[in-house]
Scaffold this active site. Structure first.
Site, PDB file in Angstrom:
ATOM      1  N   GLY A 627       0.831  -1.201   0.000  1.00  0.00           N
ATOM      2  CA  GLY A 627       0.000   0.000   0.000  1.00  0.00           C
ATOM      3  C   GLY A 627       0.861   1.243   0.000  1.00  0.00           C
ATOM      4  N   GLY A 629       0.630   5.431   1.071  1.00  0.00           N
ATOM      5  CA  GLY A 629      -0.056   6.589   1.610  1.00  0.00           C
ATOM      6  C   GLY A 629       0.646   7.857   1.189  1.00  0.00           C
ATOM      7  CB  SER A 631       2.986  10.425   5.244  1.00  0.00           C
ATOM      8  OG  SER A 631       2.264   9.334   5.795  1.00  0.00           O
ATOM      9  CG  ASP A 739     -13.230   5.335  12.961  1.00  0.00           C
ATOM     10  OD1 ASP A 739     -14.410   5.316  12.575  1.00  0.00           O
ATOM     11  OD2 ASP A 739     -12.262   5.486  12.211  1.00  0.00           O
TER      12      ASP A 739
END
Length: 915
Positions: A627, A629, A631, A739
């Site tokens: 993956g 991102g 950053s 969350d």
């Protein structure tokens, strides 16, 4: 002159007198003895001459009130005009302009102005005659007809210091008499301003007279002449003395006579004036004198006009200079902060129609596009206002990253408290360990947030492994459904699931050095994408956009992403930014920059403390990038010692907007060792990049299972039990997850369940990617959060109840609604309704109802739910979940193969936006 002096003067002339006071400090000497030389021939009495000399010596002072007398008989006047001509010539050499007024048989009686304290008032009484005999006859005739002369009026000067005119007013009968006198070549009484101005111009001097600043309250001088008695009776009323004088200066003429020059230089001295100076006989020279007076008057007016022009030009110059100064100063002036604000919008309800009134147009469009009908708006006005405000707060959020929230710092160990205390003053906006604005619930030892925060867990695209947040997502990504609506039965659509490794068994491992040293090429593209999203316009109405993506050079396998956005336009919130001066702004920016640098150094120093030394490449091998991102990237690797699989997230600290939150998260996770939480293993700081090593859950997230499989009540119970264990641990540590949803529940291949904060996973598909990048959806939010009320750890219990519905129906409630309408329904409907409630057992129904109590005080805690019969009796073992995990993986692989075939046949036209 004083009253005593005047009494002595009465017998000297042998004339009956009546006193009349003019409201002035002094008057200059009048020509009282103009024809005394002729009278001396008739009456040469030396004593009378001596007495007249004494009268001249006792001239008036400037500060004394001025008195004047009038003669009522021609016989008395003829007796008074016996003065020697030689003495008149001697007095003429001494003469100044100070004496008392004696209206005898004279050609001209003038009352001139005298300088005193810089003030001036002009007053004159002028009586002119053609000759001595005509004057005598005229005065006798006037006496017989009882003519009355009014006293002199005084007019104040104008702003330029020049009196327009000071007129001696005469009654109407006197005016008629004067017309007759002029026709008969008799005495001419000039009482108009022309004669007065002519007299002034003849003197050619600037005179100043002190006038009172206040008008007397009452002043009346009445002089009545008897018809035949020959005596004069004066009636005088007292008047109030004026206050301090005001000073007005008249412009002086260019030509000055010697006598007035002396008078101006010595205003307080007394002087004698001989009749020769005052007498103007009826001689052939009189027309010449009048012509001279006229020319002098013209000169005076021309001088006045020049002065006025000069003053006006000076005023224009001063005005232009002021305007230039103001214009130059206005260029440097800054606009001040707003004051006297106006109440532009006032929302109310029409009592007749029940509709909203005064709503801003943006709000009306937002409500109309959100699907909230007018009837619903009218029924729940306060709820609409609350959710609109909440929506705007989230939309305007600057991107605070989601971390595991803490609400009781006292429960943390000293290491965490000490390290966090250094950063609490750095950023007041962070939520972890923030003491401000979180009222304490003393009975539980918890802090409840007084201000609801948006669901801003900025998850990584890989739905499984991250405890560190990625940079904030765009505003339009905040309230987006995490999965599309279920497909209609029998309908098949091409799969667009993203594939990290189309065939995992055939995936080639990239060398460690290649994956670590090479910067992620998609990072720059993703950064630009994020910036463009942040700077884009407000969210639009729901829309579905599909795009194919090219393969990444750094990924071991092709990936594709389908962007499915559902957004709503948010009305702009007017904000007032006070204008700051340039210097103050520069100083403030410099201070902020210095503070950032100081905090950065402290952060790196602290990270160096808590991070393990050494190079992570030497401890972990076979890194596979799964993956990417904004950053940094996410990798799967193997520990060189234990051969266990781990998840590694590499972050570029320079690209992290909230560096302090990273430190806080590491410190929290180091203290959160639990079997139901994705555990933190280690961290490294190498070449400016932070490497976070975490436990790897190869089964992926619960979302994959929910999307592809149907769960039984026993399997649902198993998920609930493991989730409640993790929540119980976090709540005992004073941590709010906030969350809880299927994206953040990770599973292993054996069916073990663990909580993660940001939903990293080994394999992601289109739904996973959407759910992780477009975070903060409102569908799992508790009503107290949506309604902007205080909330505590029980918000996680509500989210657990919504996740149960998600496991039952495959999606959370209101997923097909717009985000704003979903917020409205959560706030107004309370507990959501199931599509098929009769399909559930009573035990599950009661358990679900307990989780979804609208009132937080009635809602169960994690400990209470663990003792519920649904958990203790119905919930199955974790191993029952293993087949579901494997089935979900198989379906994902099939979808990935389909996507791979589609990518080979279709040209790649769009850039890769995989995150």
């Amino acid at each position: 002159m004083s009253n005593a002096n005047q009494k002595e003067n009465v017998p000297s002339l042998g004339l009956p007198r009546t006193h009349g006071t003019l409201n002035v400090n002094a008057l200059k000497a009048t020509d009282i003895l103009k024809h005394k030389g002729k009278l001396n021939e008739v009456n040469s009495d030396q004593s009378t001459t001596n007495e007249n000399d004494e009268v001249q010596e006792e001239a008036v002072f400037l500060d004394d009130p001025v008195h004047f007398t009038r003669v009522s008989s021609s016989s008395e006047l003829s007796a008074a005009l016996s003065v020697n001509t030689t003495e008149q010539e001697q007095d003429e050499e001494k003469g100044t302009e100070h004496a008392e007024l004696e209206p005898a048989e004279e050609d001209t009686v003038e009352v001139d102005t005298i300088r005193n304290n810089g003030d001036k008032t002009y007053s004159t009484i002028r009586e002119s005659a053609s000759d001595f005999e005509t004057t005598n006859n005229t005065l006798i005739e006037i006496s017989k007809n009882s003519s009355t002369y009014s006293s002199t009026e005084f007019l104040n000067n104008n702003n330029n210091g020049i009196s327009n005119s000071n007129r001696a007013t005469i009654d109407s009968e006197s005016k008629l008499r004067m017309n007759k006198l002029r026709e008969g070549s008799s005495t001419s009484l000039s009482n108009d301003s022309n004669g007065f101005n002519g007299m002034i111009s003849s003197n050619q001097a600037s005179t100043v007279l002190s006038t009172p600043s206040q008008k007397p309250s009452s002043t009346t001088n009445t002089i009545t002449k008897a018809n035949n008695g020959g005596s004069t009776r004066a009636q005088k009323e007292k008047h109030t003395s004026p206050k301090l004088p005001s000073t007005v200066t008249a412009p002086s003429s260019h030509r000055k006579s010697a006598d007035l020059s002396k008078t101006n230089k010595l205003p307080s001295t007394t002087a004698k004036r001989t009749p020769k100076q005052a007498v103007t006989s009826s001689s052939p020279k009189e027309p010449a004198k009048r012509k001279s007076s006229t020319s002098k008057m013209k000169g005076m007016f021309s001088s006045l006009v020049q002065n006025m022009k000069r003053n006006s030009s000076d005023n224009r110059k001063s005005a232009s200079s002021l305007s230039s100064v103001s214009s130059s100063s206005s260029s440097t002036l800054k606009i001040s902060t707003p004051y006297n604000p106006k109440h532009i919008y006032h929302v109310g309800v029409d009592a007749r129609t029940g509709e909203y009134t005064g709503l801003p147009e943006e709000w009306e469009r937002l409500l109309a596009s959100s699907g909230i009908s007018r009837k619903e708006q009218q029924q729940n006005m306060q709820a609409v206002i609350d959710i609109v405000n909440f929506y705007q707060d989230v939309a305007d959020h600057t991107g605070e990253e989601k971390v595991i929230k803490t609400f009781d710092p006292k429960k943390q160990n000293p290491l965490v408290r000490d390290s966090l205390s250094k950063y609490e003053q750095v950023d007041d906006n962070r939520t972890s360990y923030a003491s401000g604005g979180t009222p304490t619930l003393e009975q539980n030892g918890f802090h409840t947030s007084s201000t609801p925060r948006s669901r801003t867990s900025l998850t990584s695209p890989t739905a499984g492994y991250s405890m560190i947040s990625t940079p904030p997502m765009a505003t339009q990504e905040k309230y987006i459904p995490t999965r599309p609506a279920p497909k209609p039965p029998g309908q098949q659509t091409p799969s667009s699931n993203a594939s990290l490794t189309p065939k995992m068994q055939n995936a080639t491992m990239s060398p460690i050095k290649e994956n670590i040293s090479s910067p992620v090429t998609k990072s720059e593209v993703d950064d630009e994408l994020l910036l463009s999203k942040k700077n884009a316009s407000l969210p639009k109405l729901p829309s579905d956009d599909s795009s194919s993506h090219k393969k990444s050079a750094t990924d071991s396998a092709p990936t594709s992403v389908e962007t499915d956005t559902e957004t709503v336009k948010v009305p702009p919130i007017p904000k007032t930014t006070p204008t700051v001066p340039a210097k103050a702004s520069r100083r403030s920016n410099e201070k902020k920059k210095e503070e950032r640098e100081r905090n950065k150094k402290l952060l790196y120093a602290k990270l160096t403390e808590i991070c393990s030394p050494g190079d992570p490449k030497s401890k972990y091998r076979d890194l596979i990038k799964i993956g990417q991102g904004a950053s940094g990237g996410v990798y799967i690797a193997h520990d060189t010692e234990s051969e266990d699989s781990v998840a590694i997230k590499q972050m570029n600290l320079e690209k992290q907007p909230k560096k302090e939150l990273i430190l806080n998260e590491i410190l929290v996770m180091r203290e959160s060792k639990h079997s139901n939480i994705v555990n933190f293993i280690d961290s490294y700081l190498a070449k400016g990049d932070l490497w976070i090593v975490m436990e790897y859950m190869e089964g992926g997230s619960l979302t994959d299972v929910v999307t592809h499989c149907l769960l039984s009540e026993g399997q649902i119970g198993a998920v609930c039990r493991e989730t409640l264990k993790g929540l119980q641990f976090l709540h005992s540590k004073g941590v709010l997850h906030r969350d809880i949803k299927s994206d953040n529940i990770l599973l292993s291949l054996k069916g073990n369940i663990k909580l993660t904060d940001f939903g990293f996973c080994a394999q992601i598909n289109e739904n996973n990617l959407k759910r992780t990048t477009m975070v903060g959806t409102p569908y799992w939010m508790a009503p107290e959060v949506v309604s902007r009320k205080e909330y505590g750890p029980k918000v996680d219990i509500w989210s657990l109840g919504i996740m149960i519905i998600e496991m039952i129906e495959g999606e959370p409630p209101y997923l097909n609604e717009t985000p704003l309408r979903a917020l409205y329904l959560i706030a107004t409907n309370g507990t959501p309704k199931l599509k098929e409630p009769e399909a559930l057992s009573d035990t599950l129904t009661k358990f679900l109802d307990w989780c979804l109590k609208v009132d937080p005080s009635e809602r169960a805690t994690a400990t209470e739910l663990l003792d519920d019969p649904f958990i203790t009796e119905i919930a199955e073992d974790n191993s029952s979940l293993s087949p579901l995990v494997k089935l979900a993986r198989i379906k994902k692989l099939e979808e990935q193969e389909e996507d791979a075939g589609t990518d080979e046949t279709e040209p790649e036209t769009t850039p890769d936006t995989t995150i």
